[in-house]
Write a protein that holds these residues in place. Structure first.
Motif: not given
Length: 154
Positions: A79-93, A104-109
């Motif tokens: 973001n403009p303050e240079k903080k991180h926002l998740p875009g795409v990530y995977t979750v494996d159990w 397994t999951a693929v998540v897009s925000n």
């Protein structure tokens, strides 16, 4: 039920932490990868290990009861303050004993800027389970508004 759980997780991961210092060490014998270097939290009940690249956590490894969790961050927005926002990530159990993949999951925000806040506008999750089933969850949030108390904070 899943909407409440996913929204709670999203909010919980954006709240400030009470802990400002951690006892960590580099994981020995592991090479750097494109996702960074591994560090472990010493004396952590979930045996947490993080992979760090520059100022980003790119992986989270945890043992949670009979399962292991691995989150791999593929894309991050800033973001403009240079903080991180998740875009795409995977979750494996995986099964903690056998290592067998359980799901397994693929998540897009996607995010929308409202005033000085970044709010979720879409969360798309594709989940695959060990029995071969597939679940697609799509949450869209629109017409974002901030409460007056938030707008007038100092």
């Amino acid at each position: 039920e899943w909407v409440t759980r996913d929204m709670k997780s999203l909010v919980d991961h954006r709240l400030p932490s009470d802990e400002s210092e951690y006892d960590v060490s580099f994981v020995k014998g592991r090479q750097f990868t494109a996702l960074g270097r591994l560090i472990e939290l010493n004396e952590d009940s979930m045996h947490s290990v993080y992979r760090i690249r520059q100022d980003l956590i790119t992986e989270v490894h945890r043992t949670m009861g009979p399962k292991k969790l691995l989150i791999s961050v593929i894309d991050v927005k800033r973001n403009p303050e240079k903080k991180h926002l998740p875009g795409v990530y995977t979750v494996d159990w995986t099964d903690a004993k056998t290592g067998k993949l359980v799901s397994t999951a693929v998540v897009s925000n996607q995010w929308v800027r409202v005033g000085e806040f970044d709010l979720p506008s879409r969360i798309l999750k594709v989940i695959h389970t060990e029995d071969g089933s597939r679940v697609v969850r799509n949450m869209r949030l629109t017409n974002h508004k901030l409460l007056p108390k938030i707008l007038n904070r100092n």
